[in-house]
Write a protein that holds these residues in place. Structure first.
Motif, PDB file in Angstrom:
ATOM      1  N   TRP A   1       0.860  -1.190   0.000  1.00  0.00           N
ATOM      2  CA  TRP A   1       0.000   0.000   0.000  1.00  0.00           C
ATOM      3  C   TRP A   1       0.894   1.237   0.000  1.00  0.00           C
ATOM      4  O   TRP A   1       1.883   1.280   0.733  1.00  0.00           O
ATOM      5  CB  TRP A   1      -0.865   0.047   1.254  1.00  0.00           C
ATOM      6  CG  TRP A   1      -2.064  -0.841   1.254  1.00  0.00           C
ATOM      7  CD1 TRP A   1      -2.099  -2.180   1.033  1.00  0.00           C
ATOM      8  CD2 TRP A   1      -3.406  -0.443   1.529  1.00  0.00           C
ATOM      9  NE1 TRP A   1      -3.375  -2.644   1.153  1.00  0.00           N
ATOM     10  CE2 TRP A   1      -4.204  -1.595   1.462  1.00  0.00           C
ATOM     11  CE3 TRP A   1      -4.005   0.774   1.838  1.00  0.00           C
ATOM     12  CZ2 TRP A   1      -5.576  -1.565   1.674  1.00  0.00           C
ATOM     13  CZ3 TRP A   1      -5.372   0.797   2.060  1.00  0.00           C
ATOM     14  CH2 TRP A   1      -6.146  -0.353   1.967  1.00  0.00           C
TER      15      TRP A   1
ATOM     16  N   SER B   1       0.121   4.886   1.092  1.00  0.00           N
ATOM     17  CA  SER B   1      -0.982   5.579   1.760  1.00  0.00           C
ATOM     18  C   SER B   1      -0.872   7.097   1.730  1.00  0.00           C
ATOM     19  O   SER B   1      -1.581   7.780   2.467  1.00  0.00           O
ATOM     20  CB  SER B   1      -1.078   5.106   3.224  1.00  0.00           C
ATOM     21  OG  SER B   1      -1.380   3.733   3.264  1.00  0.00           O
ATOM     22  N   HIS B   2       0.009   7.642   0.863  1.00  0.00           N
ATOM     23  CA  HIS B   2       0.118   9.097   0.764  1.00  0.00           C
ATOM     24  C   HIS B   2       0.559   9.461  -0.648  1.00  0.00           C
ATOM     25  O   HIS B   2       1.740   9.547  -0.948  1.00  0.00           O
ATOM     26  CB  HIS B   2       1.113   9.639   1.787  1.00  0.00           C
ATOM     27  CG  HIS B   2       1.178  11.134   1.838  1.00  0.00           C
ATOM     28  ND1 HIS B   2       1.344  11.820   3.015  1.00  0.00           N
ATOM     29  CD2 HIS B   2       1.089  12.084   0.858  1.00  0.00           C
ATOM     30  CE1 HIS B   2       1.364  13.126   2.761  1.00  0.00           C
ATOM     31  NE2 HIS B   2       1.217  13.296   1.452  1.00  0.00           N
TER      32      HIS B   2
ATOM     33  N   THR C   1      -2.295  -1.060  -3.968  1.00  0.00           N
ATOM     34  CA  THR C   1      -3.316  -0.144  -3.474  1.00  0.00           C
ATOM     35  C   THR C   1      -2.641   1.195  -3.195  1.00  0.00           C
ATOM     36  O   THR C   1      -1.566   1.222  -2.594  1.00  0.00           O
ATOM     37  CB  THR C   1      -3.973  -0.653  -2.181  1.00  0.00           C
ATOM     38  OG1 THR C   1      -4.622  -1.901  -2.442  1.00  0.00           O
ATOM     39  CG2 THR C   1      -5.005   0.340  -1.651  1.00  0.00           C
TER      40      THR C   1
ATOM     41  N   PHE D   1      -3.520   5.379  -1.887  1.00  0.00           N
ATOM     42  CA  PHE D   1      -4.514   6.258  -1.259  1.00  0.00           C
ATOM     43  C   PHE D   1      -4.140   7.696  -1.603  1.00  0.00           C
ATOM     44  O   PHE D   1      -3.143   8.231  -1.132  1.00  0.00           O
ATOM     45  CB  PHE D   1      -4.527   6.058   0.255  1.00  0.00           C
ATOM     46  CG  PHE D   1      -5.818   6.487   0.915  1.00  0.00           C
ATOM     47  CD1 PHE D   1      -6.551   7.568   0.449  1.00  0.00           C
ATOM     48  CD2 PHE D   1      -6.306   5.797   2.001  1.00  0.00           C
ATOM     49  CE1 PHE D   1      -7.733   7.950   1.057  1.00  0.00           C
ATOM     50  CE2 PHE D   1      -7.498   6.169   2.621  1.00  0.00           C
ATOM     51  CZ  PHE D   1      -8.211   7.256   2.142  1.00  0.00           C
ATOM     52  N   ASP D   2      -4.964   8.299  -2.462  1.00  0.00           N
ATOM     53  CA  ASP D   2      -4.818   9.701  -2.838  1.00  0.00           C
ATOM     54  C   ASP D   2      -5.453  10.546  -1.739  1.00  0.00           C
ATOM     55  O   ASP D   2      -6.662  10.484  -1.520  1.00  0.00           O
ATOM     56  CB  ASP D   2      -5.518   9.941  -4.177  1.00  0.00           C
ATOM     57  CG  ASP D   2      -5.754  11.406  -4.447  1.00  0.00           C
ATOM     58  OD1 ASP D   2      -4.769  12.145  -4.590  1.00  0.00           O
ATOM     59  OD2 ASP D   2      -6.935  11.817  -4.499  1.00  0.00           O
ATOM     60  N   ILE D   3      -4.626  11.327  -1.033  1.00  0.00           N
ATOM     61  CA  ILE D   3      -5.157  12.066   0.109  1.00  0.00           C
ATOM     62  C   ILE D   3      -5.486  13.516  -0.226  1.00  0.00           C
ATOM     63  O   ILE D   3      -5.928  14.253   0.657  1.00  0.00           O
ATOM     64  CB  ILE D   3      -4.217  11.993   1.324  1.00  0.00           C
ATOM     65  CG1 ILE D   3      -2.868  12.631   1.030  1.00  0.00           C
ATOM     66  CG2 ILE D   3      -4.049  10.551   1.760  1.00  0.00           C
ATOM     67  CD1 ILE D   3      -2.028  12.822   2.266  1.00  0.00           C
TER      68      ILE D   3
ATOM     69  N   ARG E   1     -10.275   6.315 -11.001  1.00  0.00           N
ATOM     70  CA  ARG E   1     -10.668   5.036 -10.405  1.00  0.00           C
ATOM     71  C   ARG E   1     -11.761   4.368 -11.242  1.00  0.00           C
ATOM     72  O   ARG E   1     -11.729   3.152 -11.453  1.00  0.00           O
ATOM     73  CB  ARG E   1     -11.158   5.251  -8.980  1.00  0.00           C
ATOM     74  CG  ARG E   1     -11.678   3.970  -8.341  1.00  0.00           C
ATOM     75  CD  ARG E   1     -11.940   4.140  -6.854  1.00  0.00           C
ATOM     76  NE  ARG E   1     -12.951   5.148  -6.585  1.00  0.00           N
ATOM     77  CZ  ARG E   1     -13.209   5.623  -5.363  1.00  0.00           C
ATOM     78  NH1 ARG E   1     -12.509   5.207  -4.328  1.00  0.00           N
ATOM     79  NH2 ARG E   1     -14.151   6.522  -5.189  1.00  0.00           N
TER      80      ARG E   1
ATOM     81  N   LEU F   1      -7.918   4.428  -3.641  1.00  0.00           N
ATOM     82  CA  LEU F   1      -8.755   5.093  -2.651  1.00  0.00           C
ATOM     83  C   LEU F   1      -8.462   6.588  -2.726  1.00  0.00           C
ATOM     84  O   LEU F   1      -7.348   6.996  -3.044  1.00  0.00           O
ATOM     85  CB  LEU F   1      -8.445   4.582  -1.240  1.00  0.00           C
ATOM     86  CG  LEU F   1      -8.527   3.072  -1.026  1.00  0.00           C
ATOM     87  CD1 LEU F   1      -8.056   2.708   0.380  1.00  0.00           C
ATOM     88  CD2 LEU F   1      -9.937   2.572  -1.263  1.00  0.00           C
ATOM     89  N   THR F   2      -9.453   7.423  -2.436  1.00  0.00           N
ATOM     90  CA  THR F   2      -9.236   8.867  -2.525  1.00  0.00           C
ATOM     91  C   THR F   2     -10.148   9.616  -1.558  1.00  0.00           C
ATOM     92  O   THR F   2     -11.297   9.223  -1.346  1.00  0.00           O
ATOM     93  CB  THR F   2      -9.475   9.389  -3.952  1.00  0.00           C
ATOM     94  OG1 THR F   2      -9.232  10.809  -3.970  1.00  0.00           O
ATOM     95  CG2 THR F   2     -10.890   9.120  -4.441  1.00  0.00           C
TER      96      THR F   2
ATOM     97  N   ASP G   1     -13.389   8.357  -0.218  1.00  0.00           N
ATOM     98  CA  ASP G   1     -13.092   7.493   0.917  1.00  0.00           C
ATOM     99  C   ASP G   1     -12.722   8.255   2.167  1.00  0.00           C
ATOM    100  O   ASP G   1     -12.320   7.696   3.133  1.00  0.00           O
ATOM    101  CB  ASP G   1     -11.914   6.545   0.532  1.00  0.00           C
ATOM    102  CG  ASP G   1     -12.283   5.695  -0.674  1.00  0.00           C
ATOM    103  OD1 ASP G   1     -13.178   4.841  -0.560  1.00  0.00           O
ATOM    104  OD2 ASP G   1     -11.693   5.916  -1.745  1.00  0.00           O
TER     105      ASP G   1
END
Length: 201
Positions: A86, A88-89, A123, A125-127, A138, A152-153, A201
């Motif tokens: 993942w 995550s940033h 995976t 995660f677009d923050i 997506r 994920l965003t 998300d």
């Protein structure tokens, strides 16, 4: 009688990373590798990893996993298989991720490969990104138009009133994006509810 299972070898490497974006929807079995199914689980020696329709269907010792006839077999002896990573940033704000509905699928797939999937990220995660862009990207990945990781965003970020960073204000000016600022808890709750309804998300 000839073996009905097609076999192929992969290049020597330290890790044979699984494979959500890389396998697309093909069926395959990785046989003979050391498998690390989870960070807190013991490795499985001489393992078989069976992938069906692009999803992991079984992981276990070779004797416990049946490989169906016709499934492509990848020889994993001397290699390791680990669960995908993942990230995550991330911020999907640079071309070609802006207005992804207008970008060629090949350009988006290549950019996602270079930044994420080639390094084992399955995976991300677009923050914070421009409004709607990550959700549109997506959707193209989920429709199979673009090859990429699970995405994920949070969509557009939140900033307090008069609190947008200078570098973000310049980006907003260049792209003519609306303000991401919220002045009250009520405004924040309303924006969060709208985002959730739009599959953020």
């Amino acid at each position: 009688m000839p073996d009905p299972i097609r076999k192929s070898r992969v290049p020597a490497c330290v890790l044979l990373l699984l494979l959500s974006a890389c396998t697309a929807a093909q069926d395959l079995a990785i046989v003979g590798a050391r498998a690390y199914p989870a960070p807190d689980a013991a490795p499985i020696e001489d393992a078989t990893v069976l992938v069906r329709d692009g999803k992991i269907a079984a992981v276990g010792a070779r004797a416990s996993v049946v490989v169906p006839a016709g499934v492509r077999v990848v020889e994993g002896r001397g290699k390791s298989v680990t669960a995908g990573f993942w990230n995550s940033h991330v911020h999907l704000i640079e071309p070609p991720f802006r207005q992804p509905d207008a970008q060629p699928a090949a350009a988006l797939s290549q950019a996602l490969h270079e930044r994420f999937t080639r390094w084992g990220f399955t995976t991300v995660f677009d923050i914070a990104s421009l409004p709607g862009d990550a959700r549109a990207l997506r959707a193209r990945i989920e429709r199979g138009e673009v090859a990429g990781p699970r995405l994920l965003t949070v969509d557009m970020p939140f900033f307090p009133e008069h609190g947008t960073p200078v570098y973000v204000r310049e980006l907003w000016r260049q792209t003519r994006a609306p303000s991401a600022e919220v002045a009250t808890p009520e405004q924040a709750r309303e924006r969060a509810a709208r985002g959730v309804a739009a599959r953020a998300d």
